[in-house]
Design a protein around this motif. Sequence first.
Motif, PDB file in Angstrom:
ATOM      1  N   GLY A 122       0.803  -1.190   0.047  1.00  0.00           N
ATOM      2  CA  GLY A 122       0.046  -0.059   0.003  1.00  0.00           C
ATOM      3  C   GLY A 122       0.749   1.223   0.114  1.00  0.00           C
ATOM      4  N   LEU A 123       1.961   1.216  -0.426  1.00  0.00           N
ATOM      5  CA  LEU A 123       2.800   2.319  -0.324  1.00  0.00           C
ATOM      6  C   LEU A 123       3.088   2.783  -1.679  1.00  0.00           C
ATOM      7  CD1 LEU A 123       5.862   1.078   2.169  1.00  0.00           C
ATOM      8  CD2 LEU A 123       3.965   2.994   2.484  1.00  0.00           C
ATOM      9  N   ALA A 124       2.262   2.369  -2.673  1.00  0.00           N
ATOM     10  CA  ALA A 124       2.456   2.974  -4.087  1.00  0.00           C
ATOM     11  C   ALA A 124       0.769   3.201  -4.413  1.00  0.00           C
ATOM     12  CB  ALA A 124       3.211   2.047  -5.144  1.00  0.00           C
ATOM     13  N   TYR A 125       0.631   4.306  -5.100  1.00  0.00           N
ATOM     14  CA  TYR A 125      -0.784   4.558  -5.466  1.00  0.00           C
ATOM     15  C   TYR A 125      -0.596   5.567  -6.724  1.00  0.00           C
ATOM     16  CZ  TYR A 125      -0.161   8.982  -2.888  1.00  0.00           C
ATOM     17  OH  TYR A 125       0.118  10.050  -2.532  1.00  0.00           O
ATOM     18  N   LYS A 126      -1.922   5.302  -7.412  1.00  0.00           N
ATOM     19  CA  LYS A 126      -1.946   6.317  -8.783  1.00  0.00           C
ATOM     20  C   LYS A 126      -2.885   7.209  -8.531  1.00  0.00           C
ATOM     21  CE  LYS A 126      -0.767   5.226 -13.261  1.00  0.00           C
ATOM     22  NZ  LYS A 126      -0.852   4.682 -14.684  1.00  0.00           N
ATOM     23  N   LYS A 127      -2.354   8.369  -9.040  1.00  0.00           N
ATOM     24  CA  LYS A 127      -3.028   9.763  -8.810  1.00  0.00           C
ATOM     25  C   LYS A 127      -2.705  10.631  -9.951  1.00  0.00           C
ATOM     26  CE  LYS A 127      -3.883  12.937  -5.337  1.00  0.00           C
ATOM     27  NZ  LYS A 127      -3.306  13.654  -4.138  1.00  0.00           N
ATOM     28  N   ALA A 128      -3.814  11.351 -10.199  1.00  0.00           N
ATOM     29  CA  ALA A 128      -3.758  12.443 -11.504  1.00  0.00           C
ATOM     30  C   ALA A 128      -2.819  13.554 -10.534  1.00  0.00           C
ATOM     31  CB  ALA A 128      -5.180  13.098 -11.533  1.00  0.00           C
ATOM     32  N   MET A 129      -1.800  13.927 -11.247  1.00  0.00           N
ATOM     33  CA  MET A 129      -1.012  14.813 -10.622  1.00  0.00           C
ATOM     34  C   MET A 129      -0.621  16.171 -11.541  1.00  0.00           C
ATOM     35  SD  MET A 129      -0.234  14.366  -7.351  1.00  0.00           S
ATOM     36  CE  MET A 129       1.741  14.926  -7.248  1.00  0.00           C
ATOM     37  N   SER A 130      -0.530  17.260 -11.165  1.00  0.00           N
ATOM     38  CA  SER A 130      -0.067  18.299 -11.847  1.00  0.00           C
ATOM     39  C   SER A 130       1.379  18.234 -12.134  1.00  0.00           C
ATOM     40  CB  SER A 130      -0.613  19.714 -11.196  1.00  0.00           C
ATOM     41  OG  SER A 130      -0.033  20.609 -11.980  1.00  0.00           O
TER      42      SER A 130
ATOM     43  N   ARG B 198       1.488  23.574 -16.809  1.00  0.00           N
ATOM     44  CA  ARG B 198       1.159  22.572 -15.954  1.00  0.00           C
ATOM     45  C   ARG B 198       0.293  21.670 -16.789  1.00  0.00           C
ATOM     46  NH1 ARG B 198       4.227  22.318 -11.961  1.00  0.00           N
ATOM     47  NH2 ARG B 198       2.796  21.392 -10.430  1.00  0.00           N
ATOM     48  N   ARG B 199       0.248  20.449 -16.403  1.00  0.00           N
ATOM     49  CA  ARG B 199      -0.675  19.288 -16.924  1.00  0.00           C
ATOM     50  C   ARG B 199      -0.889  18.366 -16.019  1.00  0.00           C
ATOM     51  NH1 ARG B 199      -0.227  16.991 -23.083  1.00  0.00           N
ATOM     52  NH2 ARG B 199      -0.046  18.936 -24.308  1.00  0.00           N
TER      53      ARG B 199
ATOM     54  N   GLU C 217     -14.539  30.651 -10.060  1.00  0.00           N
ATOM     55  CA  GLU C 217     -14.062  29.860 -10.942  1.00  0.00           C
ATOM     56  C   GLU C 217     -12.954  30.457 -11.824  1.00  0.00           C
ATOM     57  OE1 GLU C 217     -17.276  29.035 -13.522  1.00  0.00           O
ATOM     58  OE2 GLU C 217     -16.483  26.937 -14.129  1.00  0.00           O
ATOM     59  N   ASN C 218     -12.940  31.735 -12.293  1.00  0.00           N
ATOM     60  CA  ASN C 218     -11.942  32.345 -12.870  1.00  0.00           C
ATOM     61  C   ASN C 218     -10.502  32.450 -11.930  1.00  0.00           C
ATOM     62  OD1 ASN C 218     -13.180  33.382 -15.126  1.00  0.00           O
ATOM     63  ND2 ASN C 218     -13.820  35.261 -14.382  1.00  0.00           N
ATOM     64  N   TYR C 219     -10.781  32.685 -10.917  1.00  0.00           N
ATOM     65  CA  TYR C 219      -9.507  32.613  -9.933  1.00  0.00           C
ATOM     66  C   TYR C 219      -8.888  31.360  -9.765  1.00  0.00           C
ATOM     67  CZ  TYR C 219      -6.431  33.602  -6.086  1.00  0.00           C
ATOM     68  OH  TYR C 219      -5.326  33.905  -5.281  1.00  0.00           O
ATOM     69  N   VAL C 220      -9.639  30.475  -9.571  1.00  0.00           N
ATOM     70  CA  VAL C 220      -9.200  29.209  -9.598  1.00  0.00           C
ATOM     71  C   VAL C 220      -8.554  28.570 -10.626  1.00  0.00           C
ATOM     72  CG1 VAL C 220      -9.959  26.459  -9.160  1.00  0.00           C
ATOM     73  CG2 VAL C 220     -10.723  28.313  -7.755  1.00  0.00           C
ATOM     74  N   GLY C 221      -9.088  28.984 -12.053  1.00  0.00           N
ATOM     75  CA  GLY C 221      -8.490  28.739 -13.147  1.00  0.00           C
ATOM     76  C   GLY C 221      -7.301  29.252 -13.420  1.00  0.00           C
TER      77      GLY C 221
ATOM     78  N   ALA D 287      -4.957  30.133 -10.958  1.00  0.00           N
ATOM     79  CA  ALA D 287      -4.063  29.552 -10.098  1.00  0.00           C
ATOM     80  C   ALA D 287      -3.532  28.324 -10.707  1.00  0.00           C
ATOM     81  CB  ALA D 287      -4.874  29.445  -8.802  1.00  0.00           C
ATOM     82  N   ARG D 288      -4.330  27.620 -11.296  1.00  0.00           N
ATOM     83  CA  ARG D 288      -4.026  26.303 -11.606  1.00  0.00           C
ATOM     84  C   ARG D 288      -3.080  26.398 -12.899  1.00  0.00           C
ATOM     85  NH1 ARG D 288      -9.079  23.617 -13.416  1.00  0.00           N
ATOM     86  NH2 ARG D 288      -9.220  23.176 -11.155  1.00  0.00           N
TER      87      ARG D 288
END
Length: 957
Positions: free
Chosen positions: A152-160, A207-208, A331-335, A337-338
Motif C-alpha cells: 500500500g505504499l504506491a498508488y496512482k493519482k492524477a498530478m499536476s 502545467r498538465r 471559477e476564474n480565480y481558481v482557473g 491559479a491552476r
Amino acid sequence: MKAKKGIYRFAAIEEKWQKRWRKDNLYQAVDFGKRANKFYTLVEFPYPSGEGLHIGHTFTMTGADIYARKKRMEGKNILFPMGWDAFGLPTENYAVRTGTQPQIVTKKNTDNFRRQMKKMAFSFDWSREINTTDPAYYKWTQWIFIQLFKRGLAYKKAMSINWCPSCKIGLANEEVIKEKIKTKSGKAREIEKYVDVCERCGTPVERRQINQWIVKITKYADRLIDGLEKTDFIEKVKAAQINWIGRSQGAKVKFPIASHSEFISESILNQVQDDGKGVVQDDIEEIEVFTTRPDTLWGATFMVIAPEHPVVASLLSSKFKVQSSKLKKIENYVGRARRKSDLERADLAKEKTGVFTGLTAINPVNKKKIPIWVSDFVLASYGTGAIMAVPAHDERDYAFAKKYNLPIIPVIEPLRSWDFNQNAYTDMEKGKMINSGPLNGLRPNQAIKKAVEILEEKKIGKRAVSYHLRDWIFSRQHYWGEPIPMVYCEKCAEKGITWWDTKEGKKLQSSKALKLKSSKQQKRFENLNLENLDLIRNLKLEIRNSSSPAGELAGWFPVPEKDLPVELPRVEKYEPTDTGESPLANVSGWGEVRCPVCGGPARRETDTMPNWAGSDWYYLAYVLAHKLNSLKSKVQSPKSKNIFVINKNVLDYWLPVDIYIGGDEHNTLHLLYSRFIYQFLYDIGAVPKDYPEPYYKRISHGVILGADGQRMSKSRGNIINPDKKWEQWGVDALRMYLMFIGPFEGTMVWNENALKGVARFLDRFKNIVLWSAKFKESPPVTDKDFLVVLNKTIKKVGSDLDNFGFNTAIASLMKLVNYLYESNINPNNKLITNKKVPPAFILSKENLERLIKLIAPFAPYLAEELWCEVLGNKFSVHQQTWPTYNKYLLEEKMNTIVVQVNGRLRAKIDIERSIANDKDAVILRAKKNSKIKRYLVGKKIRKVFFVSGHLINFVVE
RNA sequence: GCCGCGGUGGCGGAACUGGUAGACGCGCCGGUCUCAAAAACCUGUGGUGGUAACCCCACCAUGUGGGUUCGAUUCCCACCCGCGGCACCA
C-alpha cells in the motif's frame, strides 16, 4: 601532449603495473571472515556521460581510493566497488538525436569510464561492477516497486506536472530549472522574476494533469528523521535531511461552515449570502486546518482555503447556495491559479490575491463567524490545504487582511508598544495572551498546551504533526528508465477488483475466504479465471468499492514476480508523444498482456521509473553482485524467495556501509530516497535486522571549480579533461595534486601551478630511494633525528588519512623528503645525486620500505615501481602492511619551551626532556634566560602558568 | 526570511581538547650550474618601524566591534561580507 620535463618516465611504468594489477586481481573483497574486519567503503557511482570522467569524479574517487588503500594495508577486508547509474536523459536525448540505441551508447560510455578509472589506479573490485540498466539489475528495482505496491505504499493519482510544450514531454522536477527573466511593469520599471523553464530547451513550462504513480515516502517521514540519530553523518547532511522533511508539531482544528456574522466588516458583509443558514449541504460541513500555533486560535478572523480544496469544487458544482456572479469570480480565480507554475505561485514578491467564497465558518473556540476566502498562497499539498488566518501575528495573514480589509485582533500582548495598524507582531515567544478567553494571562508556550487540551476535551481538534516532505512522484514519461512493472485490466477495474494488502486482504489468502462472503462479491469474482486461483490467493486480492480510496487502483495489478524483469523493448524512436505518454506506449505488441487475475486482455504501464530508483539499492547490489549475474540465466519458480532473503548471510556480513562518500547535491534526494527504501526493505525482512539504516557514516566531498573560479561547464569552456592531465604529468602526480589542492570537503579552484609542486615532490621522493638503493651494500647512515622525523611522519600520515586530511598528510610527506634532501647538500650547495659519491644518508632497506609504503596509497604506480624494481621486493607493495611507528621514538631529546611574559612570546628555550615537565626546573631555567631577565627585572611575578613540557607564562605587574 | 558552511600573507591553504599564527605548496626576490635559457638545486619571503649594516629588537596583524581569559584564529555577544541549500510550509 608531451610529458613535462624533469618528471620520471611515468607512462611506461603506468602501463606495466596496470597490466600486472589487472592480472592479479588485487582488490577483490572477500565475502565473510571476521566481521569486525570488514569495511565497506562506498563512493557514489557516476552517470556515465559521453564526456567521460569529470575531474570532479577523479577528485572524489582518488580520496576514497587512498582511504580504502590505507585501510586495506591495515588488514581490513575492504569492499570498494564501482558501477554505473546509467539510466538518464542525456543518453536518451542522444538516442533521440542520433537514432542510436541507448544500450549501445551506454556500453560505449561505461567502457570509457572504466578505462579511465583503471588508468587512475582506483582499487575497485571490478568483479562486482553493476549497471542499473542491466535487466539482471533492474529486475530487482522492479521487484522493490512491487513490494511497495503490495504494502500500500504506491498508488496512482492524477498530478499536476511540468510539461514542456516544445519538447512535448513531461518533466521531472529535477528537469525544471529556474531562470531569471526581466519584465517591465506598468511604469516601465524592470522587475526580476523567476520562471520555470525546461532544462534542455529553455522553454517556459506549463502545467498538465497526468496520472502518476506515487510512492508514500511521507509514511516514513518520522523514521527518516529519527533514524539519523543512529548514524554518524556529518552535521550538515543531517540538517539538510531534517530540513527537507520539515516536521512541525501543532494541532488540527475543525471549523464548521456556517454563515456571516457581526464579526465581518461592511465590505465583506455585502458579499455574503444573507439568509444566514442552509449553506451547508452534503458531507462537507467543516473545514479542517493545521496550525502550529493553536494558542492564537482566538485571533483567527478569517479562513483561507487553497484553490484545490474540496470545498472549492463543491462550491463550483453548486453544492452551496452562492450567487452565480460570485461563482464566476471564484471559477476564474481558481482557473488562473491552476495555470500558474509552482514558482509563480511561490513568488514572495508578488502581492497576495484571493476571492471571498461567500461562505462563513464558525471559530469553534469563541463561536465567532468568520469569512472563508480562497487564495493561492495557501498550498493544497501542505497541512490540510486550509488555514485559519491570524493576521495580528502572521505577516502573510496580515498582508491579506490589510488588502481585503479584514479584522485584525491581537491575542498576544507585545512587550513593547506596538502598532497593529502597521505590522503584525510575530515575536511569538514573548508577550502575554489577551482576548483569548481561558488562555488570557498565560505565556504563549503555556497557552499552546492549554489550547490543545481544550481542543481535545471539546473534540474540536487534536494534536497533529505536519511535514514539508511530499509523496514521491514515481512516474516518468521517458523511454530510458526501468519500466514500472504494473498491468491494468479494464474489466477488473470495472468490477472494482483491487489488490489490497490490508488485514482484510490477508483473510482472503485462505481458500475458505475465497468462497466469498456475499453474493455481491460472488458476482464480482464470477468471471475470474479459475486457473488463476492460486495466483489470486497469492495476490491477496480484495474486492473494494471502486469509490473507496483504493478506487484509483482498481484494475491495477503487479506483474507476477516470476515474470520479472519487464524488459525495456528495443525501439526505433525514442521521442515522447504529444499526449504526454512514454514512448513505450507506441511500441506495438509490447504493452498488450494478459491480465494476471482474469486472464483477459490488459495493458502494461508504459511509464518508467525515476533516476533515483536504480540508485536506491545499488549498495546492496554490490554485495549481491556475484549472485545478481548468476540468477540472470536461471528461470525462477514463482515460489522461490527473493535475492535478498536467499543471500541474507552476505548482506549480514557487509552491511551497513561503513562510510559513504558523496556530494552535497545528493543530501536530500538520493540519500533520503535510498534510506527510505532501505527502511522499507528492513520492514519487510529483506535486509539484516541489526541496524535499520543503510549507511553508518556519511561525509561530503568538495567541488573543484575551473581556473576562472566558476563551476566547470562546457559552455564556460573551463572543463579539465583528466586524460590530458595524466598525459602531461602522470597519474600519480595528478592524484597527489587533487588531494593536495585543498581540504577534501572544500571548494577549490583548479590551479595548474600547484601540480608542478607535487610532480617535483614525486621526483625528489624517487631520488631519495634511488640514492640509498645504490649504496645498499654499505651500512646505513642516518643522523639521530632521522628516526624521530620518520616516526612522526608515519603517525601524522596515518591519522590524517583516517580523517580524510589528505592535504596535510601530503604536506608531512613533503616535509620528510625535504629533510632528507637538505641533508644531502654539501657545503658548496651542490646536490649529491647519483654520482659515485655516497649521499649523506644511506637509508636502511627497512626504512626505505616504510617510506614507500607510506606513499603507496597516494602514488600507487611509483610506489610499485620502487618496491619491485628498485628494492627488488616481491610484488606487490599494495599487499603490504601499513607501517607502524614507535611512540618512544617520537620524543626528541630536547623540548622547546615557549616562554611568555604576560601572555606575550618573549623567548624559546630548549630544555632536556627529562626536566621539561618539572615546573620549578623550567622556571629556574627561564629566569636565567637573558631575554626573559629583561622583562622580569624590577617586576613582581604574580603568577606562573605552566603547560607541562610546552609553555610557561609569567604574569608580572 | 530560515538552515548549513566559511572569511587567516600576493595565491591555495596549515594550526590537536584556548598555549610559538602562517606548516606544506605555488608565486616572487637573490644565488649556484650554463655561452645562454629551461630544468634542477640553495637562501630569503605577513606588514610597519628601529640600527650604516648584519645578528637582532619593538609594534601591528586571522572580516568588524565588544567580552571572557595569564593567554583567543579557536570560546561568548552583536554586526558586516561571501558561498551552498530550502523557501507563501500556516
